[in-house]
Design a protein around this motif. Sequence first.
Motif, PDB file in Angstrom:
ATOM      1  N   UNK A 193     -23.917  76.724  75.040  1.00  0.00           N
ATOM      2  CA  UNK A 193     -24.929  77.107  74.058  1.00  0.00           C
ATOM      3  C   UNK A 193     -25.140  78.612  74.023  1.00  0.00           C
ATOM      4  N   UNK A 194     -25.756  79.063  72.932  1.00  0.00           N
ATOM      5  CA  UNK A 194     -26.195  80.450  72.843  1.00  0.00           C
ATOM      6  C   UNK A 194     -27.302  80.725  73.853  1.00  0.00           C
ATOM      7  N   UNK A 195     -28.109  79.730  74.144  1.00  0.00           N
ATOM      8  CA  UNK A 195     -29.138  79.892  75.176  1.00  0.00           C
ATOM      9  C   UNK A 195     -28.492  80.215  76.521  1.00  0.00           C
ATOM     10  N   UNK A 196     -27.410  79.507  76.856  1.00  0.00           N
ATOM     11  CA  UNK A 196     -26.701  79.813  78.095  1.00  0.00           C
ATOM     12  C   UNK A 196     -26.159  81.224  78.094  1.00  0.00           C
ATOM     13  N   UNK A 197     -25.662  81.676  76.933  1.00  0.00           N
ATOM     14  CA  UNK A 197     -25.166  83.052  76.833  1.00  0.00           C
ATOM     15  C   UNK A 197     -26.293  84.051  77.031  1.00  0.00           C
ATOM     16  N   UNK A 198     -27.456  83.764  76.463  1.00  0.00           N
ATOM     17  CA  UNK A 198     -28.599  84.666  76.614  1.00  0.00           C
ATOM     18  C   UNK A 198     -29.039  84.751  78.067  1.00  0.00           C
TER      19      UNK A 198
END
Length: 621
Positions: A509-514
């Motif tokens: 996810x993008x959350x994981x990237x953030x």
Amino acid sequence: MASPAVTQTARPLDGLRFTTSGPPALTGPVAGHLRLLGAVAGGAGDAGPSAGGGADTAYVTLADAGFGNASGPAPGLPARATATIAWASPGAAPGAVTDEATAQAATGIMAVHGRRDGLPRGLAVDYATAATAVLTTQGLLAALLARARGCGNAAAQPHTYVDRAGLLVVSQYLAASGADEGEAAELAPGGPPFTAADGTLFELETLDPGAWAAFWRALEAPADAVRAGWRPFQFRYATACAPFPEALHATARAHGWHRIRRAASASGAEVCRLRSLAERAAEDDGAAPWTLTPYGPGGRVPKAHPGPGPGPGPGPLAGMTVLEAGRRVQAPLAAHLLGLLGAEVVRIEPPGGDPLRGMPPACSGISARWLALNRGKRAVEIDIKSPGDRLRLAELAAGADVFLHNWAPGKAAELGLDSVDLALANPALVYAYTGGWGTGRIADPPMGTDFMVQARTGVGEAARPQGEPPAPSLMTLLDVLGGLLGAEAVLAGLLLRERTGRGVRVDSSLLGAADLLTAPALLRARRGEPGRRPAGFRTPLRTADGWIAPADADARAAAAFADALAGLPTEDALRTLRERGLAATAVTTDLADLRHDPRFAGSISRDAHGAPAVPDPWSFV
């Protein structure tokens, strides 16, 4: 990064140990990824060759002679892989890229990130290094996978370079800079976030021009400003800037946050208040940036077709097929990386083809940005709304190793194309979903797009030093890093499949990237320290004809010469600093110049359509 179990059963690197040597800035982030994948630290200082490399080179070795696949150890192929990591690639100008700051400056990251402000700016997060760590982990996983499959290139070892990682993350912007035509929207300073009357900073998101217009009408914005603002808003993902009419910012400042939220709710647009690092640290659950979940009773895992080693020949994923149904950046980039590693990538496109093929600017009639993510893929047109075409897709998945998509949440299940559905056709399938928010980690999340995730997770604060208003970068930081993590997760899933014989569902996810990008800042915030970097951090210095960026360790000393440097040509300014033992490099301000930049030794080429193409981020030797 925290180290929770990836699954309750097994992780792909369980039973392996890793050793590291070299600069902690290069080895530390990789070690964090390896721990999450199940490896344990086995010491430091003995990972790499006893000679060569120098102080700017790092080595990470994974080893365990007892490692094997589901049917037992691969004869003569113990699980051992050594990654070599360096700041600069072979043939690069010596001393040009020596740390994160100089990598951002040389590769164009500062130029793209700074478009919103009209001048180059350093990211206050270690973006190039974070990308390099993911790419290094990918290289190690790919090398182990080649050994487990018995590939002919199983002896090849991955080499990664921070300068190449930097070029990769700006590859879409670089491709556009070399197109046959100009941008579809103006490249000029400006953009979100907006500020409400009570001082609340917020991001706005919608993909619908009607919702955009309705939102601003509800706030009584001038009609001409609303019309003029849509195009830069629509193209900000491509251009990294959004020169809105000032009237839109003035309209936002005239209304309180509650009124703005009501306008968004009524119009169908979404708004998100910029959260602080302290807020994110308080709610962070420490989860890994992906999950790997084996499923099904297992099936026959396809074996490799042994062949020559990488380089001019196939890569470590040779003989594998990736079926990609991706949109925009995240999933297409993940599949692109798997293709660079040797897999055949079959791209699922709607009838008539992907409309983004025509997004300007173009090279030989095809979008330059689209080519940066999709060159070399084979396209198959499928109407996923048609039952017959969905059956065709399932038949394609039956012969694939990976199915990868980034459809809207719930869409795959609605179409009967979720992991449980495709497992019926292929129980050994690695089913990968790259989304915005993951599953249940954030309560009531907004739309899962890059800039909204940046706003919600504190990236807007982390990306800028103290003394500056928080603002998400208009460079697509999370889409790109999310794509890199998606490819890493797929490789982890493929290796786990080799060990268990079972299909694996992979979610990233993008959350994981953030969370990966802000991990150091969140750690500081949890300790009660300032999460943001100090004022002036990674600020380039003016010269008479451009900008230079000192290495982080030398920035304070270099700043003392700022007035003198401002009157010198860039080369003279660099010489002045180097004569005093201070490392620095010129800041790339026009990405079109990168192709002939001696710092990259001609590594940037042009593809068959004439679009600039960056070098592969790894070498396997």
